[in-house]
Design an enzyme around this catalytic site. Sequence first.
Site, PDB file in Angstrom:
ATOM      1  N   ASP A  52      10.386   2.956  -1.233  1.00 34.34           N
ATOM      2  CA  ASP A  52       9.317   2.533  -0.318  1.00 34.34           C
ATOM      3  C   ASP A  52       9.757   2.729   1.125  1.00 34.34           C
ATOM      4  OD1 ASP A  52       6.757   0.891   0.091  1.00 34.34           O
ATOM      5  OD2 ASP A  52       8.215  -0.139   1.357  1.00 34.34           O
ATOM      6  N   TYR A  57       9.643   3.283   9.820  1.00 36.03           N
ATOM      7  CA  TYR A  57      11.028   2.888   9.503  1.00 36.03           C
ATOM      8  C   TYR A  57      12.036   3.936   9.977  1.00 36.03           C
ATOM      9  CZ  TYR A  57       8.698  -0.168   6.029  1.00 36.03           C
ATOM     10  OH  TYR A  57       7.887  -1.069   5.381  1.00 36.03           O
ATOM     11  N   LYS A  82       4.071   5.507   4.505  1.00 38.37           N
ATOM     12  CA  LYS A  82       2.885   4.834   5.060  1.00 38.37           C
ATOM     13  C   LYS A  82       2.539   5.392   6.441  1.00 38.37           C
ATOM     14  CE  LYS A  82       4.933   0.638   3.071  1.00 38.37           C
ATOM     15  NZ  LYS A  82       6.369   0.683   3.386  1.00 38.37           N
ATOM     16  N   HIS A 113      -0.618   1.513   6.478  1.00 37.99           N
ATOM     17  CA  HIS A 113       0.394   0.455   6.620  1.00 37.99           C
ATOM     18  C   HIS A 113      -0.240  -0.905   6.946  1.00 37.99           C
ATOM     19  CE1 HIS A 113       4.924   0.067   7.710  1.00 37.99           C
ATOM     20  NE2 HIS A 113       4.489  -1.054   7.188  1.00 37.99           N
TER      21      HIS A 113
HETATM   22  N1  LIG Z   1       4.183  -2.993   4.084  1.00 39.99           N
HETATM   23  C1  LIG Z   1       4.715  -3.738   5.017  1.00 39.99           C
HETATM   24  O1  LIG Z   1       4.058  -4.132   6.008  1.00 39.99           O
HETATM   25  C2  LIG Z   1       6.154  -4.154   4.878  1.00 39.99           C
HETATM   26  C3  LIG Z   1       6.670  -5.156   5.716  1.00 39.99           C
HETATM   27  C4  LIG Z   1       8.015  -5.527   5.530  1.00 39.99           C
HETATM   28  C5  LIG Z   1       8.795  -4.910   4.553  1.00 39.99           C
HETATM   29  N2  LIG Z   1       8.256  -3.916   3.779  1.00 39.99           N
HETATM   30  C6  LIG Z   1       9.065  -3.244   2.707  1.00 39.99           C
HETATM   31  O2  LIG Z   1       9.702  -4.241   1.938  1.00 39.99           O
HETATM   32  C7  LIG Z   1      11.090  -3.953   1.873  1.00 39.99           C
HETATM   33  C8  LIG Z   1      11.887  -5.190   1.650  1.00 39.99           C
HETATM   34  O3  LIG Z   1      11.677  -6.139   2.700  1.00 39.99           O
HETATM   35  P1  LIG Z   1      12.805  -7.199   3.038  1.00 39.99           P
HETATM   36  O4  LIG Z   1      14.050  -6.510   3.470  1.00 39.99           O
HETATM   37  O5  LIG Z   1      12.238  -8.220   3.936  1.00 39.99           O
HETATM   38  O6  LIG Z   1      12.989  -7.834   1.582  1.00 39.99           O
HETATM   39  P2  LIG Z   1      13.998  -8.633   0.709  1.00 39.99           P
HETATM   40  O7  LIG Z   1      14.540  -7.731  -0.329  1.00 39.99           O
HETATM   41  O8  LIG Z   1      13.238  -9.826   0.256  1.00 39.99           O
HETATM   42  O9  LIG Z   1      15.150  -9.108   1.670  1.00 39.99           O
HETATM   43  C9  LIG Z   1      16.223  -8.295   2.032  1.00 39.99           C
HETATM   44  C10 LIG Z   1      17.361  -9.194   2.470  1.00 39.99           C
HETATM   45  O10 LIG Z   1      17.884  -9.867   1.324  1.00 39.99           O
HETATM   46  C11 LIG Z   1      19.256  -9.491   1.117  1.00 39.99           C
HETATM   47  N3  LIG Z   1      19.426  -9.322  -0.336  1.00 39.99           N
HETATM   48  C12 LIG Z   1      18.990  -8.284  -1.094  1.00 39.99           C
HETATM   49  N4  LIG Z   1      19.328  -8.485  -2.385  1.00 39.99           N
HETATM   50  C13 LIG Z   1      19.980  -9.661  -2.439  1.00 39.99           C
HETATM   51  C14 LIG Z   1      20.571 -10.407  -3.497  1.00 39.99           C
HETATM   52  N5  LIG Z   1      20.548  -9.960  -4.758  1.00 39.99           N
HETATM   53  N6  LIG Z   1      21.151 -11.598  -3.185  1.00 39.99           N
HETATM   54  C15 LIG Z   1      21.178 -12.044  -1.898  1.00 39.99           C
HETATM   55  N7  LIG Z   1      20.655 -11.382  -0.863  1.00 39.99           N
HETATM   56  C16 LIG Z   1      20.049 -10.208  -1.132  1.00 39.99           C
HETATM   57  C17 LIG Z   1      19.444  -8.204   1.882  1.00 39.99           C
HETATM   58  O11 LIG Z   1      20.749  -8.093   2.345  1.00 39.99           O
HETATM   59  P3  LIG Z   1      21.711  -6.832   1.911  1.00 39.99           P
HETATM   60  O12 LIG Z   1      21.008  -5.574   2.312  1.00 39.99           O
HETATM   61  O13 LIG Z   1      22.954  -7.081   2.686  1.00 39.99           O
HETATM   62  O14 LIG Z   1      21.897  -6.951   0.423  1.00 39.99           O
HETATM   63  C18 LIG Z   1      18.493  -8.415   3.066  1.00 39.99           C
HETATM   64  O15 LIG Z   1      19.080  -9.230   4.050  1.00 39.99           O
HETATM   65  C19 LIG Z   1      11.386  -3.206   3.166  1.00 39.99           C
HETATM   66  O16 LIG Z   1      12.577  -2.483   3.081  1.00 39.99           O
HETATM   67  C20 LIG Z   1      10.165  -2.331   3.242  1.00 39.99           C
HETATM   68  O17 LIG Z   1      10.335  -1.218   2.377  1.00 39.99           O
HETATM   69  C21 LIG Z   1       6.954  -3.553   3.915  1.00 39.99           C
END
Ligand SMILES: NC(=O)c1ccc[n+]([C@@H]2O[C@H](COP(=O)([O-])OP(=O)(O)OC[C@H]3O[C@@H](n4cnc5c(N)ncnc54)[C@H](OP(=O)(O)O)[C@@H]3O)[C@@H](O)[C@H]2O)c1
Length: 312
Positions: A52, A57, A82, A113
Amino acid sequence: MTTFTVPARKLNTGAVTPGVALGCAAGFTVEDIIGSKAWFLTAIKAGYRFFDTAQVYGTEQTLGDAIRESGIRREEVTVLTKLAWHRCEYIERAFNESLKALGMDYVDLYLLHFPQSVQYPTGYDVPMDFDTILHGFKVLDKPDFHDNWAQLEKFYEAGKAKAIGVSNFSVKTLEALSRTAKITPAVNQVEMSPYLAQNDLVEYCKDKGIVIMAYSPSGHEKVRNDPVIIGLAKKYDVSPNQIIMAWHVARGVIPVPKSADPGRQIENITLPELSPEEVITISALDRNERIINKPGPDGVLYGWTKEQYGWA
Ligand SMILES: NC(=O)c1ccc[n+]([C@@H]2O[C@H](COP(=O)([O-])OP(=O)(O)OC[C@H]3O[C@@H](n4cnc5c(N)ncnc54)[C@H](OP(=O)(O)O)[C@@H]3O)[C@@H](O)[C@H]2O)c1
């Protein structure tokens, strides 16, 4: 721990995708973006086949490079990107630049998006400072999401986007879109976690054959530290994140976890099978709380009110 294979999902186009996608937002510094290729490669090694990304990004190029460098075939991966909200007046150019950055001649999924179209003083280009990026734009009346969707339908019909979808849409905006759309969105990607369970949206999308993708699916430390989540993590001898991803999967939702860490990448696709009662218990943690894309005290987020988004 007994784990199960995350089920694949079928889109309304007939395409089948993996049940978990890797979040490819890496941060906004040049180092973050260049550095993303290394963790995309470890994710591919771990077994991720659904990615994704988004034009904003800046990781389309590193993702395309990682896929090619890994040696896996293009047909083996599902690549989603997106349209940036400030490029709705230049959709064709934006889409072609995404393909060019990915180094691909089609994408598997292309999403709006956000429902709103905005305009920066810099036009097509992203402003240089973060404050302008977040606040220095004008929300446009036209093109609106109906117009933008009609453009995406053309990419679908031309075979350049194998499926098309939306992001940050609600029941209200999906209903409005359905009045003018020729094609029903294949997916709606929204913020979703146990604190923002959005049961109504899940039911609505199931009924319409729209797959929900959950972004920021963990709800970050706030939800990972919830005692109910921690209790279940202890029971299954897994991490809190694994419990939360298992909850999404059990609800038929595709979570989009991001991790740059090889061990956590594996964790996020190695999931315990929760009982139906446990799924209900986790859903009951719902507080309708947005953690990432949260309207301010005036009820406004990125120029749109909660009412415009259709968020209660
Ligand atoms: N459509 C939209 O408007 C929109 C908006 C926001 C995001 N997104 C998409 O959603 C994706 C994910 O968003 P997000 O980064 O907020 O989501 P998330 O996966 O809920 O959170 C990521 C955070 O959690 C940590 N993490 C990941 N796996 C873990 C585990 N097993 N245990 C503990 N900590 C863990 C990561 O650190 P580490 O990397 O150090 O593991 C990072 O700090 C984005 O990359 C993007 O592709 C879309």
